[in-house]
Design a protein around this motif. Sequence first.
Motif, short mmCIF file in Angstrom:
data_model
loop_
_atom_site.label_atom_id
_atom_site.label_comp_id
_atom_site.label_asym_id
_atom_site.label_seq_id
_atom_site.Cartn_x
_atom_site.Cartn_y
_atom_site.Cartn_z
N ALA A 1 -1.08 4.53 -1.31
CA ALA A 1 -2.32 4.55 -0.53
C ALA A 1 -2.01 4.89 0.93
O ALA A 1 -2.86 5.43 1.64
N LEU B 1 0.83 -1.21 0.00
CA LEU B 1 0.00 0.00 0.00
C LEU B 1 0.86 1.26 0.00
O LEU B 1 0.51 2.26 -0.62
N GLU C 1 1.28 6.55 3.55
CA GLU C 1 2.56 7.26 3.57
C GLU C 1 3.18 7.06 4.94
O GLU C 1 2.47 7.08 5.96
N HIS D 1 0.27 7.07 7.65
CA HIS D 1 -0.91 7.91 7.43
C HIS D 1 -1.52 7.51 6.10
O HIS D 1 -0.85 6.91 5.26
N VAL D 2 -2.77 7.95 5.87
CA VAL D 2 -3.39 7.73 4.57
C VAL D 2 -2.67 8.62 3.55
O VAL D 2 -2.36 9.77 3.85
N GLY D 3 -2.40 8.07 2.39
CA GLY D 3 -1.55 8.75 1.41
C GLY D 3 -2.30 9.55 0.37
O GLY D 3 -3.51 9.39 0.17
N LEU D 4 -1.53 10.38 -0.31
CA LEU D 4 -2.08 11.31 -1.28
C LEU D 4 -2.71 10.60 -2.48
O LEU D 4 -3.70 11.05 -3.04
N ARG D 5 -2.15 9.46 -2.87
CA ARG D 5 -2.69 8.78 -4.06
C ARG D 5 -4.08 8.24 -3.81
O ARG D 5 -4.94 8.27 -4.69
N LEU D 6 -4.32 7.74 -2.59
CA LEU D 6 -5.66 7.27 -2.26
C LEU D 6 -6.63 8.44 -2.32
O LEU D 6 -7.76 8.32 -2.80
N TRP D 7 -6.15 9.58 -1.83
CA TRP D 7 -6.97 10.77 -1.83
C TRP D 7 -7.32 11.20 -3.26
O TRP D 7 -8.43 11.63 -3.54
N GLU D 8 -6.34 11.07 -4.16
CA GLU D 8 -6.60 11.43 -5.55
C GLU D 8 -7.66 10.54 -6.18
O GLU D 8 -8.52 11.01 -6.92
#
Lengths: 252, 252
Positions: A52, A47, A54, A62-69
């Motif tokens: 997904a 992940l 970081e 932490h939750v990553g920027l790509r999941l956010w995108e």
Amino acid sequence: MTVRSAPDRLLSVLAAFDHEHPALSLTDISRRAGLTLTTAHRLVGALTEWGALERDESGVYHVGLRLWEVAALAPRGLALRQIALPYLEDLYEATHENVQLAVRDGAEVVYIEWLSGRSSVGVHIRVGARWPLHATGVGLALLAHESPELQERYCAGPLTSFTPYTLTDPARLRRVLADVRRTGVAVSDRQVTDDALSVAAPVRGTGGAVVAAVSIVVPQTDAQVPVLVPAVRVAARGISRALGWRPSALSG
Amino acid sequence: MTVRSAPDRLLSVLAAFDHEHPALSLTDISRRAGLTLTTAHRLVGALTEWGALERDESGVYHVGLRLWEVAALAPRGLALRQIALPYLEDLYEATHENVQLAVRDGAEVVYIEWLSGRSSVGVHIRVGARWPLHATGVGLALLAHESPELQERYCAGPLTSFTPYTLTDPARLRRVLADVRRTGVAVSDRQVTDDALSVAAPVRGTGGAVVAAVSIVVPQTDAQVPVLVPAVRVAARGISRALGWRPSALSG
């Protein structure tokens, strides 16, 4: 121990993160996801490599920027919010109160936008937060426009109480829902916390179905409901139009 | 055919969705993810059950609300945006121009917030969109505060050209980055599209490191850079303070 599928194990790693646990160590993740440390290590690695998750300097995830995108593409999440934001901003400018946008997910509302008022009442709502339908203004606005079957199932309870004012009587809740349909607005008067009042109106999509609700939350002592109602309704109709809804003589 | 790991296959289903493809059939997903229809069917089923995907009445899949809820916890996504939003709104109120917040991901900026100005220049930026660092104001503001090694690697190219004004000469880009550090602002003058100008300033986190950048994009012909600079800097410093940054005599 039951055998869990590969997708289930990977998703349980994502599900380990929530508002109370936005940052987790590998050990935390393994415990919260019910995975061995070895499995957790392997899945967290995959992940993280994908983006997904970081990992910060202290080794915490932490939750990553790509999941956010990817999540930004959710039509009921960021995409809806993006269309609604100008109208929410206008409502905020006109009132300077807490402004919210929410959608229904099962028996709960999920807040997908929240602009904070300067005269902030003690509102403990965050983007992504959930709340039962019968307590909040947005929840009542959404529930009132669901199918009679879903409404009846919900009204049959159990209806959790948060304050002495929370609607916990099924018969009373049914009457309130009928009022919401008749007036086009829902009011939650101290039903979540004993100092806050919210006024909500439904947002309709292309076909006329209610897809979201918009609300203002104010301190109950100063609340001027007759003043707030038109502002909230105008904002809700603006968002509905932007979503492709066209009003007919019949719709509120 | 190479053997792909279970996490890799599941994540490839999520990666099948992007701004050009926010809604996909099962066949689309299987093709874009490079999976057999059987595997795609099984993985899409697991993702849908969990709520990472949602299936509409026409059988088409979208990114689901639950993924959005988890992604809302991303510190560099919605969490940062939530802290920054009041300052972005103030900047918007003061200027009524396009206001943006972006972070760096590798050699690109990712826009995590975007408030649209009424006098909308032809800005083709969406939340979640990516753009190379050297073209945009936010990208220059972010790149100028990276380590000398990263800057040198980036400046060495290749530097894609979007308009005749895009900075594609390494020596000139290095001089511009030095100016950004000295002045505390970055200007992109028709470097993305030939009608737009942006003014950007860096946002600092607790430790003083640059974590994001805020910008205004205006039509190039009316751009009054000296007027925009203080407004953008004030907004950037406000967000930095809200993130825990404390200014020293040395920092811009």
